[in-house]
Design an enzyme around this catalytic site. Structure first.
Site, mmCIF file in Angstrom:
data_model
loop_
_atom_site.group_PDB
_atom_site.id
_atom_site.type_symbol
_atom_site.label_atom_id
_atom_site.label_comp_id
_atom_site.label_asym_id
_atom_site.label_seq_id
_atom_site.Cartn_x
_atom_site.Cartn_y
_atom_site.Cartn_z
ATOM 1 N N ARG A 1 5.849 -5.355 32.673
ATOM 2 C CA ARG A 1 5.114 -4.430 31.458
ATOM 3 C C ARG A 1 6.119 -4.701 30.341
ATOM 4 N NH1 ARG A 1 6.806 -0.691 28.070
ATOM 5 N NH2 ARG A 1 7.877 0.296 29.878
ATOM 6 N N ASP A 2 7.257 -4.089 30.431
ATOM 7 C CA ASP A 2 8.080 -4.195 29.273
ATOM 8 C C ASP A 2 8.571 -5.664 29.070
ATOM 9 O OD1 ASP A 2 9.970 -3.362 27.276
ATOM 10 O OD2 ASP A 2 10.883 -1.866 28.061
ATOM 11 N N HIS B 1 16.767 3.732 31.453
ATOM 12 C CA HIS B 1 16.290 2.319 30.900
ATOM 13 C C HIS B 1 17.075 1.985 29.619
ATOM 14 C CE1 HIS B 1 12.323 0.363 29.878
ATOM 15 N NE2 HIS B 1 12.827 0.143 28.620
ATOM 16 N N HIS C 1 18.197 -1.306 27.046
ATOM 17 C CA HIS C 1 17.823 -2.746 26.331
ATOM 18 C C HIS C 1 19.410 -3.185 25.822
ATOM 19 C CE1 HIS C 1 13.390 -2.703 26.159
ATOM 20 N NE2 HIS C 1 13.611 -1.409 26.257
ATOM 21 N N CYS D 1 10.616 -3.750 22.904
ATOM 22 C CA CYS D 1 9.605 -2.863 22.390
ATOM 23 C C CYS D 1 8.957 -3.315 21.249
ATOM 24 C CB CYS D 1 10.049 -1.391 22.016
ATOM 25 S SG CYS D 1 8.722 -0.394 21.400
ATOM 26 N N ASN E 1 15.439 -5.996 28.230
ATOM 27 C CA ASN E 1 16.019 -4.895 29.189
ATOM 28 C C ASN E 1 17.445 -5.449 29.907
ATOM 29 O OD1 ASN E 1 12.937 -4.691 28.712
ATOM 30 N ND2 ASN E 1 13.399 -2.644 29.882
#
Length: 304
Positions: free
Chosen positions: A13-14, A209, A211, A242, A251
């Site tokens: 996803r990300d 979460h 980055h 993002c 990430n």
């Protein structure tokens, strides 16, 4: 420190939402199966968002339909998804999603760019959606995005983060993630923020979460563990970023995180070799070196 930290891989996803080359459906299936085989606890298979805005997520419904079939259903791992609005929640429910992730940005600018909503409106709608999912016996994780700073606005006051956390807790939503969307977090602030939130009532289950935009993601994971964080979100090969923040960074890398944990004699049940091969396959597919380190250097041999 949490000794049995759980790993939530968000690579499909990300990790993919910034990529211009679309990953074929069959390859995504193989990547998700590799994460399940490796022993990752939660795998985020996609997001139910507008495919015109994020084309990589156009097959999310089909992915969940595939893994909801009895023959393909993971025996241990949980499959999660991201939803931004009521339509996304409806699609997720129709697709048999087990775990919903949804968030509110502590930055007004990021919130408008990401969802088209103010922080207050996003919080009201997310809480309503989350409670709907809970009533349907779904697992729900709510997050505060841009919790440690914003690429557009700069520093984000902790009071603003805490006010969103309190709204979640007041609504009975107790699995809470702080997301460092812009990569501005530092280990001292990570430990401070999570330690203060851990003392709230009702007692929350904490997730993080991070980055790696400025190279601090692994250090921030360690600080989060010291503060009692139970779930760490990561992305295989260090993919990610993002598309609605000022400077997008990948990430924290799943195999790098697992390598660190195993060097600390933690999570030895995870098959690091499977994750390394997955990262190498992703690098071959995209035709470039990806941000992860261990898939390129190889792991340090374990102690005798």
């Amino acid at each position: 420190m949490i000794q049995d930290v759980k790993i939530h891989d968000v690579g499909c996803r990300d990790g993919l939402q910034m990529e211009k080359r679309t990953v074929p459906f069959e390859r995504k299936i193989r990547w998700i199966e590799s994460l399940i085989q490796a022993g990752v606890d939660v795998v985020q298979a996609g997001s139910f968002v507008n495919p015109a805005r994020v084309p990589q997520m156009a097959d999310t419904d089909a992915l969940f339909a595939h893994f909801s079939q009895a023959a393909n259903r993971p025996r241990r791992a949980i499959l999660s998804c991201l939803v931004l609005n009521e339509k996304g929640l409806e699609r997720g429910l129709d697709s048999g999603v087990e775990m919903f992730c949804m968030g509110v940005s502590a930055s007004e600018t990021h919130s408008m760019k990401n969802t088209g909503m103010s922080t207050d409106e996003a919080a009201r709608r997310v809480i309503t959606m989350a409670l709907t999912a809970v009533q349907l016996r779904k697992k729900v994780q709510v997050s505060v995005q841009s919790a440690f700073g914003c690429g557009f606005e700069g520093p984000v006051p902790f009071d603003r983060v805490l006010s969103i956390v309190n709204r979640f807790l007041d609504a009975g939503l107790t699995t809470i993630s702080l997301a460092d969307t812009a990569g501005h977090a530092t280990p001292d602030r990570v430990e401070q923020y999570f330690s203060q939130i851990a003392d709230r009532r009702p007692s929350p289950t904490l997730a993080c979460h991070f980055h790696n935009t400025y190279g601090m993601a692994l250090a921030n994971c360690y600080a989060a563990m010291k503060a009692g964080v139970a779930y760490i979100e990561a992305s295989f090969a260090g993919l990610g970023g993002c598309p609605f923040t000022a400077i997008a960074g990948g990430n924290v890398c799943t195999e790098d995180l697992v390598h660190m944990l195993q060097r600390m004699s933690l999570r030895k049940d995870v098959q690091l070799g499977v994750l390394i091969e997955l990262a190498r396959d992703a690098a071959a597919f995209f035709g470039r070196s990806l941000p992860g380190v261990i898939y390129q250097t190889g792991p340090v041999a374990p102690h005798a």
